[in-house]
Design a protein around this motif. Structure first.
Motif, PDB file in Angstrom:
ATOM      1  N   GLY A   1       5.956  14.568   0.939  1.00 39.60           N
ATOM      2  CA  GLY A   1       7.135  13.791   1.311  1.00 39.60           C
ATOM      3  C   GLY A   1       6.816  12.358   1.694  1.00 39.60           C
ATOM      4  N   PHE A   2       5.611  11.919   1.430  1.00 33.90           N
ATOM      5  CA  PHE A   2       5.174  10.575   1.826  1.00 33.90           C
ATOM      6  C   PHE A   2       5.859   9.502   0.973  1.00 33.90           C
ATOM      7  CE2 PHE A   2       2.474   6.872   1.391  1.00 33.90           C
ATOM      8  CZ  PHE A   2       2.215   6.559   2.716  1.00 33.90           C
ATOM      9  N   ALA A   3       6.267   8.430   1.624  1.00 36.05           N
ATOM     10  CA  ALA A   3       6.730   7.218   0.948  1.00 36.05           C
ATOM     11  C   ALA A   3       6.232   6.043   1.783  1.00 36.05           C
ATOM     12  CB  ALA A   3       8.247   7.183   0.838  1.00 36.05           C
ATOM     13  N   ILE A   4       5.911   4.963   1.149  1.00 41.63           N
ATOM     14  CA  ILE A   4       5.432   3.788   1.854  1.00 41.63           C
ATOM     15  C   ILE A   4       6.586   3.231   2.685  1.00 41.63           C
ATOM     16  CG2 ILE A   4       4.504   1.456   1.615  1.00 41.63           C
ATOM     17  CD1 ILE A   4       3.133   2.418  -0.960  1.00 41.63           C
ATOM     18  N   GLU A   5       6.347   3.055   3.987  1.00 43.63           N
ATOM     19  CA  GLU A   5       7.379   2.579   4.895  1.00 43.63           C
ATOM     20  C   GLU A   5       7.831   1.166   4.540  1.00 43.63           C
ATOM     21  OE1 GLU A   5       6.554   2.983   9.061  1.00 43.63           O
ATOM     22  OE2 GLU A   5       5.497   4.888   8.728  1.00 43.63           O
TER      23      GLU A   5
ATOM     24  N   TRP B   1       6.228   1.443  -6.968  1.00 43.88           N
ATOM     25  CA  TRP B   1       5.003   1.439  -6.187  1.00 43.88           C
ATOM     26  C   TRP B   1       5.204   2.128  -4.840  1.00 43.88           C
ATOM     27  CZ3 TRP B   1       0.402  -0.491  -7.970  1.00 43.88           C
ATOM     28  CH2 TRP B   1       0.455  -1.309  -9.085  1.00 43.88           C
ATOM     29  N   CYS B   2       6.437   2.326  -4.403  1.00 40.87           N
ATOM     30  CA  CYS B   2       6.737   2.861  -3.076  1.00 40.87           C
ATOM     31  C   CYS B   2       6.545   4.370  -2.991  1.00 40.87           C
ATOM     32  CB  CYS B   2       8.180   2.545  -2.693  1.00 40.87           C
ATOM     33  SG  CYS B   2       8.521   0.777  -2.551  1.00 40.87           S
TER      34      CYS B   2
ATOM     35  N   ASN C   1       2.596   7.239  -7.320  1.00 40.12           N
ATOM     36  CA  ASN C   1       3.146   5.982  -7.780  1.00 40.12           C
ATOM     37  C   ASN C   1       3.792   6.162  -9.162  1.00 40.12           C
ATOM     38  OD1 ASN C   1       3.527   3.396  -8.753  1.00 40.12           O
ATOM     39  ND2 ASN C   1       1.529   2.649  -8.122  1.00 40.12           N
ATOM     40  N   LEU C   2       5.121   6.022  -9.221  1.00 39.83           N
ATOM     41  CA  LEU C   2       5.839   6.230 -10.483  1.00 39.83           C
ATOM     42  C   LEU C   2       5.519   5.181 -11.544  1.00 39.83           C
ATOM     43  CD1 LEU C   2       9.375   7.457  -9.374  1.00 39.83           C
ATOM     44  CD2 LEU C   2       7.629   8.707 -10.649  1.00 39.83           C
ATOM     45  N   TYR C   3       4.889   4.099 -11.151  1.00 36.73           N
ATOM     46  CA  TYR C   3       4.514   3.094 -12.144  1.00 36.73           C
ATOM     47  C   TYR C   3       3.611   3.702 -13.227  1.00 36.73           C
ATOM     48  CZ  TYR C   3       2.660  -1.073 -14.334  1.00 36.73           C
ATOM     49  OH  TYR C   3       2.297  -2.011 -15.261  1.00 36.73           O
ATOM     50  N   MET C   4       2.837   4.724 -12.844  1.00 36.47           N
ATOM     51  CA  MET C   4       1.933   5.347 -13.822  1.00 36.47           C
ATOM     52  C   MET C   4       2.703   6.029 -14.959  1.00 36.47           C
ATOM     53  SD  MET C   4      -1.096   6.810 -11.353  1.00 36.47           S
ATOM     54  CE  MET C   4       0.013   7.640 -10.227  1.00 36.47           C
ATOM     55  N   ASP C   5       3.985   6.331 -14.749  1.00 41.46           N
ATOM     56  CA  ASP C   5       4.819   6.968 -15.769  1.00 41.46           C
ATOM     57  C   ASP C   5       5.464   5.956 -16.708  1.00 41.46           C
ATOM     58  OD1 ASP C   5       6.435   9.178 -16.932  1.00 41.46           O
ATOM     59  OD2 ASP C   5       8.090   8.153 -15.917  1.00 41.46           O
ATOM     60  N   GLN C   6       5.469   4.694 -16.356  1.00 43.02           N
ATOM     61  CA  GLN C   6       6.159   3.692 -17.161  1.00 43.02           C
ATOM     62  C   GLN C   6       5.333   3.303 -18.386  1.00 43.02           C
ATOM     63  OE1 GLN C   6       7.172   0.512 -14.480  1.00 43.02           O
ATOM     64  NE2 GLN C   6       8.691   1.756 -13.430  1.00 43.02           N
ATOM     65  N   SER C   7       6.002   3.250 -19.532  1.00 48.83           N
ATOM     66  CA  SER C   7       5.290   3.004 -20.787  1.00 48.83           C
ATOM     67  C   SER C   7       4.698   1.608 -20.889  1.00 48.83           C
ATOM     68  CB  SER C   7       6.207   3.282 -21.980  1.00 48.83           C
ATOM     69  OG  SER C   7       7.361   2.479 -21.906  1.00 48.83           O
TER      70      SER C   7
ATOM     71  N   CYS D   1      -2.703   4.739  -7.056  1.00 47.03           N
ATOM     72  CA  CYS D   1      -1.998   5.969  -7.395  1.00 47.03           C
ATOM     73  C   CYS D   1      -1.080   6.432  -6.274  1.00 47.03           C
ATOM     74  CB  CYS D   1      -3.004   7.074  -7.717  1.00 47.03           C
ATOM     75  SG  CYS D   1      -3.957   6.759  -9.204  1.00 47.03           S
ATOM     76  N   ASN D   2      -1.320   5.953  -5.046  1.00 47.64           N
ATOM     77  CA  ASN D   2      -0.525   6.344  -3.878  1.00 47.64           C
ATOM     78  C   ASN D   2      -0.493   7.859  -3.699  1.00 47.64           C
ATOM     79  OD1 ASN D   2       0.008   3.649  -3.565  1.00 47.64           O
ATOM     80  ND2 ASN D   2       2.166   3.775  -4.113  1.00 47.64           N
ATOM     81  N   LEU D   3      -1.624   8.514  -3.879  1.00 49.89           N
ATOM     82  CA  LEU D   3      -1.676   9.958  -3.689  1.00 49.89           C
ATOM     83  C   LEU D   3      -1.654  10.275  -2.203  1.00 49.89           C
ATOM     84  CD1 LEU D   3      -4.336  10.854  -6.384  1.00 49.89           C
ATOM     85  CD2 LEU D   3      -1.851  11.093  -6.527  1.00 49.89           C
ATOM     86  N   SER D   4      -1.062  11.409  -1.858  1.00 48.73           N
ATOM     87  CA  SER D   4      -0.937  11.793  -0.457  1.00 48.73           C
ATOM     88  C   SER D   4      -1.068  13.305  -0.344  1.00 48.73           C
ATOM     89  CB  SER D   4       0.405  11.317   0.104  1.00 48.73           C
ATOM     90  OG  SER D   4       1.476  11.867  -0.629  1.00 48.73           O
ATOM     91  N   GLY D   5      -0.957  13.790   0.892  1.00 46.48           N
ATOM     92  CA  GLY D   5      -1.152  15.209   1.135  1.00 46.48           C
ATOM     93  C   GLY D   5      -2.642  15.524   1.171  1.00 46.48           C
TER      94      GLY D   5
END
Length: 183
Positions: free
Chosen positions: A20-24, A37-38, A42-48, A96-100
């Motif tokens: 449930g992490f998101a950058i504050e 990026w938030c 990081n969803l940017y990795m999904d963008q073509s 990548c903004n990985l968490s957990g």
């Protein structure tokens, strides 16, 4: 590509989503201009239009597909040889903004030579199983780095101090059962 390696990458993604992490103060996720990026991952990795590719047997591939989900082959910078993941860089410069927690299945990356997971939001403990990589030079920070996370000590014996620099351990108050003996 080897299913166990893909499963570890999916474990990174699942643990990030489940945290449930998101950058504050990064933006409103309901805003159509919300910065990818938030999120974690990081969803940017999904963008073509994303700049990174996956190297498989000396051939580059672009797997980003704009479906709103980070898939295992979109995660960080990867190199594969003979169907096995040999390098994963999901840290500085990749964001990548990985968490957990680090997945316990990380030990399934039996052919990994580069494991760079610095500058993420990992929490919990480093699994002892991380010490089983035969092809990884743990003392080379260009091959192995977990720094700039929120991982709690004690760290496994194979993890040098240089690989766990700048940890935010403020949430590590109660060490917990680090050796799984019930105490």
């Amino acid at each position: 590509l080897h299913g166990d390696d893909i499963a570890v990458l999916q474990g990174f993604i699942d643990n990030s989503l489940n945290s449930g992490f998101a950058i504050e103060d990064c933006g409103n996720p309901n805003d159509p201009w919300y910065d990818p990026w938030c999120t974690s991952p990081n969803l940017y990795m999904d963008q073509s239009d994303n700049w990174h590719e996956v190297l498989i047997d000396d051939q580059y591939y672009q797997f980003s597909n704009d479906n709103g989900i980070v898939d295992p082959l979109e995660l960080g910078l990867q190199e594969w040889t003979n169907g096995r993941l040999t390098s994963i860089m999901c840290g500085a410069y990749i964001y990548c903004n990985l968490s957990g927690e680090l997945p316990n299945s990380i030990s399934n990356l039996t052919e990994v030579e580069v494991l760079r997971l610095e500058v993420n939001y990992f929490t919990g403990f480093v699994p002892e199983s991380i010490c089983g990589f035969e092809n990884l030079n743990y003392s080379d920070n260009l091959s192995f780095d977990l720094s700039h996370n929120q991982l709690c000590p004690p760290y496994p014996d194979c993890v040098p101090a240089g690989a766990v620099q700048y940890m935010d351990t403020s949430e590590c108050g109660q060490i917990g059962d680090v050796n799984y003996d019930g105490d």
